[in-house]
Write an enzyme that holds these catalytic residues in place. Sequence first.
Site, PDB file in Angstrom:
ATOM      1  N   ASP A   1       2.311 -38.927  68.624  1.00  0.00           N
ATOM      2  CA  ASP A   1       3.060 -37.730  68.237  1.00  0.00           C
ATOM      3  C   ASP A   1       4.507 -38.188  68.075  1.00  0.00           C
ATOM      4  O   ASP A   1       5.158 -38.563  69.056  1.00  0.00           O
ATOM      5  CB  ASP A   1       2.919 -36.669  69.343  1.00  0.00           C
ATOM      6  CG  ASP A   1       3.727 -35.417  69.040  1.00  0.00           C
ATOM      7  OD1 ASP A   1       4.651 -35.461  68.195  1.00  0.00           O
ATOM      8  OD2 ASP A   1       3.443 -34.380  69.664  1.00  0.00           O
ATOM      9  N   VAL A   2       5.011 -38.143  66.835  1.00  0.00           N
ATOM     10  CA  VAL A   2       6.334 -38.728  66.568  1.00  0.00           C
ATOM     11  C   VAL A   2       7.482 -38.013  67.271  1.00  0.00           C
ATOM     12  O   VAL A   2       8.582 -38.560  67.378  1.00  0.00           O
ATOM     13  CB  VAL A   2       6.634 -38.790  65.046  1.00  0.00           C
ATOM     14  CG1 VAL A   2       5.771 -39.823  64.362  1.00  0.00           C
ATOM     15  CG2 VAL A   2       6.511 -37.426  64.389  1.00  0.00           C
TER      16      VAL A   2
ATOM     17  N   SER B   1      13.672 -33.518  51.838  1.00  0.00           N
ATOM     18  CA  SER B   1      13.109 -32.499  50.929  1.00  0.00           C
ATOM     19  C   SER B   1      14.236 -31.902  50.100  1.00  0.00           C
ATOM     20  O   SER B   1      15.388 -31.846  50.561  1.00  0.00           O
ATOM     21  CB  SER B   1      12.453 -31.385  51.746  1.00  0.00           C
ATOM     22  OG  SER B   1      12.143 -30.283  50.919  1.00  0.00           O
TER      23      SER B   1
ATOM     24  N   TYR C   1      13.243 -25.774  58.943  1.00  0.00           N
ATOM     25  CA  TYR C   1      12.835 -26.908  58.094  1.00  0.00           C
ATOM     26  C   TYR C   1      14.047 -27.459  57.320  1.00  0.00           C
ATOM     27  O   TYR C   1      14.277 -28.669  57.287  1.00  0.00           O
ATOM     28  CB  TYR C   1      11.753 -26.421  57.129  1.00  0.00           C
ATOM     29  CG  TYR C   1      11.146 -27.487  56.240  1.00  0.00           C
ATOM     30  CD1 TYR C   1      10.228 -28.409  56.739  1.00  0.00           C
ATOM     31  CD2 TYR C   1      11.475 -27.562  54.888  1.00  0.00           C
ATOM     32  CE1 TYR C   1       9.663 -29.374  55.915  1.00  0.00           C
ATOM     33  CE2 TYR C   1      10.910 -28.521  54.063  1.00  0.00           C
ATOM     34  CZ  TYR C   1      10.001 -29.424  54.574  1.00  0.00           C
ATOM     35  OH  TYR C   1       9.439 -30.383  53.763  1.00  0.00           O
TER      36      TYR C   1
ATOM     37  N   ALA D   1      17.219 -27.217  58.076  1.00  0.00           N
ATOM     38  CA  ALA D   1      18.149 -27.886  59.005  1.00  0.00           C
ATOM     39  C   ALA D   1      17.640 -29.278  59.356  1.00  0.00           C
ATOM     40  O   ALA D   1      18.406 -30.246  59.400  1.00  0.00           O
ATOM     41  CB  ALA D   1      18.320 -27.046  60.270  1.00  0.00           C
TER      42      ALA D   1
ATOM     43  N   LYS E   1      15.700 -31.205  57.544  1.00  0.00           N
ATOM     44  CA  LYS E   1      15.738 -32.099  56.379  1.00  0.00           C
ATOM     45  C   LYS E   1      17.181 -32.460  55.987  1.00  0.00           C
ATOM     46  O   LYS E   1      17.454 -33.588  55.590  1.00  0.00           O
ATOM     47  CB  LYS E   1      14.982 -31.466  55.199  1.00  0.00           C
ATOM     48  CG  LYS E   1      13.474 -31.311  55.444  1.00  0.00           C
ATOM     49  CD  LYS E   1      12.802 -32.651  55.706  1.00  0.00           C
ATOM     50  CE  LYS E   1      11.305 -32.568  55.842  1.00  0.00           C
ATOM     51  NZ  LYS E   1      10.674 -33.867  56.078  1.00  0.00           N
TER      52      LYS E   1
HETATM   53  P1  NDP Z   1       0.831 -33.023  55.010  1.00  0.00           P
HETATM   54  O1  NDP Z   1       0.783 -31.774  55.828  1.00  0.00           O
HETATM   55  O2  NDP Z   1      -0.185 -33.224  53.939  1.00  0.00           O
HETATM   56  O3  NDP Z   1       0.816 -34.300  55.973  1.00  0.00           O
HETATM   57  C1  NDP Z   1       1.670 -34.363  57.068  1.00  0.00           C
HETATM   58  C2  NDP Z   1       1.493 -35.669  57.797  1.00  0.00           C
HETATM   59  O4  NDP Z   1       2.375 -35.668  58.933  1.00  0.00           O
HETATM   60  C3  NDP Z   1       0.075 -35.874  58.313  1.00  0.00           C
HETATM   61  O5  NDP Z   1      -0.282 -37.224  58.151  1.00  0.00           O
HETATM   62  C4  NDP Z   1       0.198 -35.543  59.805  1.00  0.00           C
HETATM   63  O6  NDP Z   1      -0.706 -36.337  60.553  1.00  0.00           O
HETATM   64  C5  NDP Z   1       1.616 -36.003  60.099  1.00  0.00           C
HETATM   65  N1  NDP Z   1       2.186 -35.355  61.271  1.00  0.00           N
HETATM   66  C6  NDP Z   1       2.503 -34.045  61.445  1.00  0.00           C
HETATM   67  N2  NDP Z   1       2.984 -33.838  62.679  1.00  0.00           N
HETATM   68  C7  NDP Z   1       2.958 -35.053  63.314  1.00  0.00           C
HETATM   69  C8  NDP Z   1       3.332 -35.490  64.600  1.00  0.00           C
HETATM   70  N3  NDP Z   1       3.850 -34.649  65.516  1.00  0.00           N
HETATM   71  N4  NDP Z   1       3.181 -36.799  64.901  1.00  0.00           N
HETATM   72  C9  NDP Z   1       2.664 -37.667  63.999  1.00  0.00           C
HETATM   73  N5  NDP Z   1       2.296 -37.308  62.756  1.00  0.00           N
HETATM   74  C10 NDP Z   1       2.448 -36.014  62.416  1.00  0.00           C
HETATM   75  O7  NDP Z   1       2.324 -33.048  54.427  1.00  0.00           O
HETATM   76  P2  NDP Z   1       2.913 -33.710  53.098  1.00  0.00           P
HETATM   77  O8  NDP Z   1       2.217 -34.960  52.786  1.00  0.00           O
HETATM   78  O9  NDP Z   1       3.023 -32.649  52.095  1.00  0.00           O
HETATM   79  O10 NDP Z   1       4.400 -34.011  53.597  1.00  0.00           O
HETATM   80  C11 NDP Z   1       4.836 -35.291  54.008  1.00  0.00           C
HETATM   81  C12 NDP Z   1       6.344 -35.272  54.162  1.00  0.00           C
HETATM   82  O11 NDP Z   1       6.942 -34.927  52.907  1.00  0.00           O
HETATM   83  C13 NDP Z   1       6.853 -34.249  55.172  1.00  0.00           C
HETATM   84  O12 NDP Z   1       7.942 -34.777  55.886  1.00  0.00           O
HETATM   85  C14 NDP Z   1       7.311 -33.103  54.294  1.00  0.00           C
HETATM   86  O13 NDP Z   1       8.307 -32.335  54.912  1.00  0.00           O
HETATM   87  C15 NDP Z   1       7.830 -33.844  53.077  1.00  0.00           C
HETATM   88  N6  NDP Z   1       7.876 -33.034  51.885  1.00  0.00           N
HETATM   89  C16 NDP Z   1       6.723 -32.540  51.333  1.00  0.00           C
HETATM   90  C17 NDP Z   1       6.786 -31.769  50.185  1.00  0.00           C
HETATM   91  C18 NDP Z   1       5.585 -31.196  49.522  1.00  0.00           C
HETATM   92  O14 NDP Z   1       5.763 -30.453  48.527  1.00  0.00           O
HETATM   93  N7  NDP Z   1       4.366 -31.491  49.937  1.00  0.00           N
HETATM   94  C19 NDP Z   1       8.085 -31.467  49.559  1.00  0.00           C
HETATM   95  C20 NDP Z   1       9.211 -32.045  50.224  1.00  0.00           C
HETATM   96  C21 NDP Z   1       9.096 -32.802  51.343  1.00  0.00           C
HETATM   97  P3  NDP Z   1      -1.737 -35.737  61.652  1.00  0.00           P
HETATM   98  O15 NDP Z   1      -2.350 -34.521  61.069  1.00  0.00           O
HETATM   99  O16 NDP Z   1      -2.674 -36.882  61.875  1.00  0.00           O
HETATM  100  O17 NDP Z   1      -0.883 -35.469  62.839  1.00  0.00           O
END
Ligand code: NDP
Length: 250
Positions: free
Chosen positions: A66-67, A145, A158, A160, A162
């Site tokens: 968990d990051v 983002s 969110y 804040a 980003k």
């Molecule tokens: P998804 O929801 O598809 O994937 C999110 C990823 O983050 C998963 O691999 C999940 O892994 C991991 N994750 C979430 N919480 C934790 C945690 N506490 N510890 C470790 N891993 C974690 O999101 P996206 O691929 O859409 O987004 C990826 C990034 O891009 C994010 O930072 C998002 O804010 C950013 N972003 C996305 C946009 C979009 O339109 N999709 C637009 C702008 C930015 P697991 O489930 O295994 O924990």
Amino acid sequence: MQLLKGKSVLITGGTAGIGKEIALLFAEQGASVAIFGTNRERAEQVLSEIQAKSEPVQKNAFFLVDVSKTKEVEQAIQTILAQWGSLDVLVNNAGITRDTLLMRMSEEDWDTVINTNLKSVYNTCKVLCRSMMKSRSGSIINITSVIGLMGNAGQTNYAASKAGMIGFTKSLAKELASRGVRANCIAPGYIETQMTKALPEDVTIQVLAKIPLQRMGQPRDIAHAALYLASDLSSYVTGQVLTVDGGMVM
Ligand code: NDP
């Protein structure tokens, strides 16, 4: 030519969406890939897809982390450094949303988003920057983002987190540049993943109307930008925010 041959990379949130696509592309490009996530089943599936794209010399690994938890991150990164010797590229991609108007936002919604999206970046960079500075090379890529640039009603937490990543990245870029370590952000627009599938249809239609290239982005669009920032193609680029959004923010 493989752009990341012999490099080792860590991608947080590599188990789904954008992070998974970055992991697969980096493996295709010759990197050993470590991913962090919290869902074991998804991670095992992704790891086998990464292995299928890799040569036998590439070492790949998954860590249940968990990051937002400083100790978990520290232990996992120390384990990778002990086993692999170094990490050349760090992609801070893990991120979540807990959208609601500020007047309805609980303290828990605020803390969870800030800790997962922003404190996580402190957690990984703090542990890894010493080793990168010693190697006199490294590339840190933080996935922010467009919302961190322009704000959005219902996303104060969110936005804040980003925007915080952008200030953090620019400051870190200044701290590490003299040691050959670069730090940049990618600001994706609306990318088709689980995160955006959760949006109501009318919101998606309104968003599409604001995108000059007239389509949602694909995870691969962001992976290509990450490949540029991870590789030597961007060796003179640091402290920047690369917006990949179909022209939405200009
Ligand atoms: P998804 O929801 O598809 O994937 C999110 C990823 O983050 C998963 O691999 C999940 O892994 C991991 N994750 C979430 N919480 C934790 C945690 N506490 N510890 C470790 N891993 C974690 O999101 P996206 O691929 O859409 O987004 C990826 C990034 O891009 C994010 O930072 C998002 O804010 C950013 N972003 C996305 C946009 C979009 O339109 N999709 C637009 C702008 C930015 P697991 O489930 O295994 O924990």
